[in-house]
Design a protein around this motif. Structure first.
Motif, short mmCIF file in Angstrom:
data_model
loop_
_atom_site.label_atom_id
_atom_site.label_comp_id
_atom_site.label_asym_id
_atom_site.label_seq_id
_atom_site.Cartn_x
_atom_site.Cartn_y
_atom_site.Cartn_z
N THR B 147 160.89 41.74 -11.63
CA THR B 147 162.29 41.52 -10.74
C THR B 147 163.46 41.29 -11.87
O THR B 147 163.13 41.07 -13.05
N ALA B 148 164.57 40.91 -11.30
CA ALA B 148 165.70 40.37 -12.13
C ALA B 148 165.52 39.36 -12.74
O ALA B 148 166.22 39.25 -13.87
N ASP B 149 164.67 38.33 -12.70
CA ASP B 149 164.55 37.24 -13.12
C ASP B 149 163.72 37.53 -14.39
O ASP B 149 164.21 36.78 -15.52
N VAL B 152 166.66 38.67 -16.81
CA VAL B 152 167.51 37.58 -17.17
C VAL B 152 166.75 36.44 -18.24
O VAL B 152 167.37 36.04 -19.25
N LYS B 178 171.85 37.29 -12.76
CA LYS B 178 170.97 37.89 -11.62
C LYS B 178 172.06 37.83 -10.24
O LYS B 178 172.56 36.80 -9.85
N ASP B 181 167.46 40.12 -6.19
CA ASP B 181 166.15 40.38 -6.77
C ASP B 181 165.97 41.66 -7.82
O ASP B 181 165.04 41.79 -8.60
N VAL B 184 170.96 43.03 -11.73
CA VAL B 184 171.33 41.95 -12.72
C VAL B 184 172.82 42.51 -13.42
O VAL B 184 173.08 43.78 -13.27
#
Lengths: 320, 596
Positions: B147-149, B152, B178, B181, B184
């Motif tokens: 995911t985007a997490d 980041v 972010k 989800d 980014v």
């Protein structure tokens, strides 16, 4: 052989190892080069990162402080941390030590298997045709350095005949007979190169040692008693002739290790020899230090074994 | 070329009057790299060409074992710690960036759904942010979703100086947010025309947050996953012996259909370039061999077997001769080549021009490098077909003699030219490497005929290229008049590349010779233009500025380019593998397959 002797021998190892480590560390510290040179030459890496790494690994401290730190860590069983791989040195070495031991062990075994019968036969029949041929081959064998014979074998067996692979792979994806067969196939050349080099000089030692013993009075006595020739040779001659040979085998261990470093590089055997070379090229001091240290430990250990074997072979030798 | 002209060209591409390739070729002619040119187009509102190399296999797997040989094996598998290409290449089997660079300098999406552009608003008009949309349904090798997490997190991880990530420079000046989800946003504090650096290419590989979150900063070296990569890539980790072997097996849940083709791979390391060339080209023990730094003559001989071919992919690397602008023979405050001095003879432009005329680049190409080094007049080099036709190099001893004579450098009784008691005698250093020593000899011979005496010096590579402060023989010290080596262009943007001529980057004792300006050439105009280019709002104006900078360096003979050095790989004739000079060797590993 007394236990006291063994303990004394073991205690003597300690100052020897200390001396070796001081010497190695100073030489390495004096040698030019920098573990992070590749970083410095890479325009994408900011100098601060290289500097942060230098500080992190304490590279800017004086040599004696670094040595002291290394020694203390070593006593705690910490071998250090590889700059290159960012992993613990002992793991790196343990990954590779077995391969080196197998290759060197097999080579040493081959050397003894070849040298003993040939040397004994040549020694008991000096100046016969067999002796002449054995001598000539032995001279050729130990005159050719391992890096040369290695390349020669590759050229003949891998490139011309295409029988054997010349790149050693530690992970072979096979089971059962094929697994062993593949391993044997790829080990043939490095083991031959090392073993025959070692064997060639051993033949000479065994031969001259046998020649010395064969002339002694007790051999004549044994023959006069009517003991069969075969028994005379195996019981009376060989056992006594072997005493100097055993020390030689042990004393020659450094040469075998040196040869192994070169051979491992040529055949890409993932042993500690090739680890040493790549660490040297990358100026990875902790790894160089640890590998040379392991090598010196092995050499010291071999000498110890030689002394013990000596005593077993010749009970007359008193240990005080 | 000024910015009006550039704008006109871009609009011609937009309306279809000029092909993309034609545009890139024109850019190359003025010394701009292909990726830079394609980025300009993107800013001008022209979409990136989606180049999809034909991929024939119709199902995943079934290709057996892929055996590749790197004569310097990967020593670590965390892409943020990668020291050289070997580590990046090894990591790329397991980890993936959002996008990669192909040979023409186009971005190809990997973990992103598409390449950001102006049309859909993912590229901000002010050049201060880029929005990446991530593929959905991608999982890490351990089954957790990507995911985007994660993206980041990679920024946080690498931008922390305590992590000591080698990718730090890429991430330290950007901010990453972010959006949702699977989106980014990369924010820049100043307009950035070259926006595709973070999360792209060799330095953009993404590591999983859930396995590295506890190991940011000082603890980075303790992460167990450093040695057991868990990525999103086409192959899953099997085994790793640093410097010797990296192996992996097929990722059955890979996010691209029908890929990868091979069931497993083995990347063997160690040995030397020549025997590696043999193992691929002659015996065919391996399918692919990395960086064949072998004389072309030998390669040609080995290639005759017909089992394999040599693949040559152009990049930005260039072998060049640097002329010292400071005096290497006078010590000032404990350092030679000090900025307080001026070179007694090389500071004369006619001497520099004469030297440039005395480097016989064609012979160097013809007799030494062959296909592995192309004579060039440019410092910034591109794929061969894009190379400038306007710039010229010349080898002319008579002309060199002529201009030296006119400038008052007269031959003495020893045949060496001198003026005001200063002789044209130079020390020319490089690293020990056979082709380099041969090149030195060629230069020396020509200089002799022009009355310039060259003393040749060769330094062991491990010393020459080290950053050892105490050793005077390293290239950053430059305690010689001339020196020669290859600069590698790791980033496809000229801003960093051209920093090596900035006054405040000059290598000196003060900065422990870590400055990038090795020639110590200082020019206020150059500094001003470079500084202006860094904050230039208009990317097209910025581009023209870099063109100007390039011209200044080349025309003033601060450096004399010799040969452009493409990447040379050996591969099995059946293997289909796209190479790129702007990314990893394994940048397209998911699409590698064997024919027939």
């Amino acid at each position: 052989m007394s236990r006291q002797y063994l303990i004394r021998r073991l205690l003597l190892v300690i100052p020897a190892m200390l001396g070796i480590s001081v010497l190695l560390y100073t030489v390495l510290a004096l040698a030019p080069g920098d573990p992070f040179s590749e970083l410095a030459a890479n325009p994408a890496v900011p100098p601060e990162v290289a500097q942060a790494l230098r500080t992190k690994f304490g590279l800017d401290d004086p040599v004696w402080i670094r040595y002291w730190r290394w020694l203390i860590a070593m006593l705690h069983g910490e071998w250090g941390f590889s700059f290159q791989s960012r992993m613990d040195v002992d793991r790196l070495i343990m990954q590779r030590l077995p391969t080196t031991l197998i290759v060197i062990g097999a080579a040493q075994l081959l050397a003894i298997l070849v040298a003993l019968p040939v040397g004994v036969l040549a020694g008991t029949r000096p100046y016969s045709i067999f002796d002449q041929i054995a001598n000539t081959l032995a001279f050729v064998g130990f005159s050719l350095p391992t890096f040369f014979t290695g390349l020669l074998l590759i050229l003949v067996f891998s490139i011309q005949l295409d029988w054997l692979p010349f790149v050693y792979r530690a992970d072979i994806d096979a089971t059962g007979w094929r697994f062993y067969w593949e391993h044997i196939k790829q080990s043939i050349m490095p083991v031959m190169v090392l073993g025959l080099f070692q064997g060639a000089s051993l033949v000479r030692y065994v031969r001259s040692s046998v020649l010395d013993v064969v002339r002694l009075d007790y051999v004549t006595t044994a023959r006069a008693k009517g003991i069969g020739e075969r028994k005379v040779i195996s019981r009376h001659v060989v056992r006594n002739a072997l005493i100097p040979v055993v020390t030689l085998v042990a004393l020659q261990m450094p040469i075998v290790f040196g040869g192994a470093i070169v051979t491992e590089q040529i055949f890409r055997v993932p042993g500690i020899g090739s680890l040493l070379i790549s660490a040297m090229l990358a100026n990875d001091t902790p790894v160089i230090m640890a590998v040379t240290f392991v090598f010196s430990c092995l050499v010291v250990l071999c000498n110890l074994i030689a002394d013990v074997l000596y005593a077993w072979l010749d009970p007359r030798i008193a240990f005080r | 070329m000024n910015d009006r002209e550039l704008r006109r060209l871009i609009s011609r591409v937009r309306i279809g009057r000029l092909s993309r390739r034609g545009f890139i070729r024109r850019m190359a002619a003025v010394g701009m790299t292909a990726p830079m040119a394609t980025q300009l187009l993107a800013y001008g509102g022209v979409a990136m060409a989606e180049t999809n190399p034909p991929y024939k296999p119709t199902k995943r797997g079934g290709g057996g074992l892929l055996k590749v040989l790197w004569w310097q094996g990967a020593t670590l598998l965390n892409p943020h710690f990668a020291v050289g290409t070997k580590d990046q290449d090894g990591s790329r089997f397991f980890y993936e960036p959002l996008a990669g660079w192909d040979a023409d300098g186009n971005l190809v999406p990997v973990l992103a759904t598409s390449i950001p552009g102006r049309e859909d608003g993912t590229l901000a008009p002010d050049g201060k942010s880029v929005t990446w949309r991530l593929k959905e349904g991608v999982t890490w090798h351990d089954g957790k979703p990507f995911t985007a997490d994660d993206v980041v997190f990679n920024w946080q991880y690498a931008s922390d100086p305590a992590t000591a990530a080698t990718t730090n420079a890429v991430y330290k000046d950007v901010k990453v947010e972010k959006v949702d989800d699977h989106t980014v946003k990369v924010l820049f504090d100043k307009p950035t025309p070259f926006w595709a650096l973070a999360f792209v290419g060799a330095q953009g590989m993404i590591i999983p947050k859930h396995l590295f979150a506890d190991y940011v900063g000082d603890k980075s070296r303790d992460a167990p996953t450093n040695l057991k990569p868990v990525g999103t890539g086409p192959y899953k980790f099997k085994d790793f012996k640093p410097g010797d072997m990296v192996s992996g097996e097929i990722n059955a849940n890979y996010h691209m259909d029908n890929r990868p083709y091979f069931d497993a791979f083995e990347m063997k390391g160690g040995g030397d370039a020549v025997s590696a060339a043999r193992a691929v080209l002659q015996t065919g023990e391996f399918d692919f061999g990395w960086n064949m730094q072998v004389e072309d003559e030998i390669l040609l001989r080995l290639e005759k077997g017909g089992k394999c071919k040599v693949s040559i992919s152009p990049g930005g690397n260039v072998e060049h001769i640097q002329l010292n602008t400071t005096d290497p023979w006078t010590e000032v405050d404990g350092e030679r080549s000090s900025l307080k001095t001026k070179h007694p003879t090389l500071s004369d432009p006619t001497v520099r021009q004469a030297l440039a005329l005395l480097v016989d680049k064609s012979s160097v190409e013809k007799f030494i490098y062959g296909r592995t080094g192309n004579a060039t007049a440019n410092y910034v080099n591109n794929p061969e077909r894009f190379r400038s036709k306007n710039t010229k190099y010349e080898f002319n001893i008579d002309k060199a003699n002529d201009i030296l004579e006119k400038a008052g450098w007269k031959k003495g009784t020893d045949g060496i030219r001198a003026k005001d008691g200063k002789k044209l005698k130079y020390v020319f250093q490089t690293s020990i490497n056979q082709p380099r020593q041969k090149t030195q000899a060629i230069v020396k011979q020509a200089c002799q005929k022009a009355g310039i005496d060259i003393e040749i010096k060769a330094v062991t590579a491990s010393v020459f290229f080290s950053s050892d402060v105490a050793n005077p023989d390293t290239y950053p010290h430059f305690y010689a008049d001339l020196q020669m080596y290859t600069v590698t262009m790791t980033q496809p943007d000229p801003e960093l590349f051209m920093k090596s001529f900035l006054s405040d980057e000059a290598a000196s004792r003060e900065n422990k010779w870590q400055g990038r300006n090795i020639t110590r050439w200082r020019n206020k105009e150059y500094d001003d233009i470079h500084r202006a280019a860094q904050v230039e709002l208009d990317p097209i104006k910025r581009a023209t500025m870099f063109i100007k900078l390039n011209d200044m360096v080349v025309n003033d003979q601060v450096v004399i380019p010799v040969v452009a050095r493409p990447a040379v790989q050996a591969m099995n004739t059946k293997l289909v593998a796209a190479m790129s000079g702007w990314d990893n060797n394994t940048w397209d590993i998911q699409n590698w397959y064997k024919e027939g």
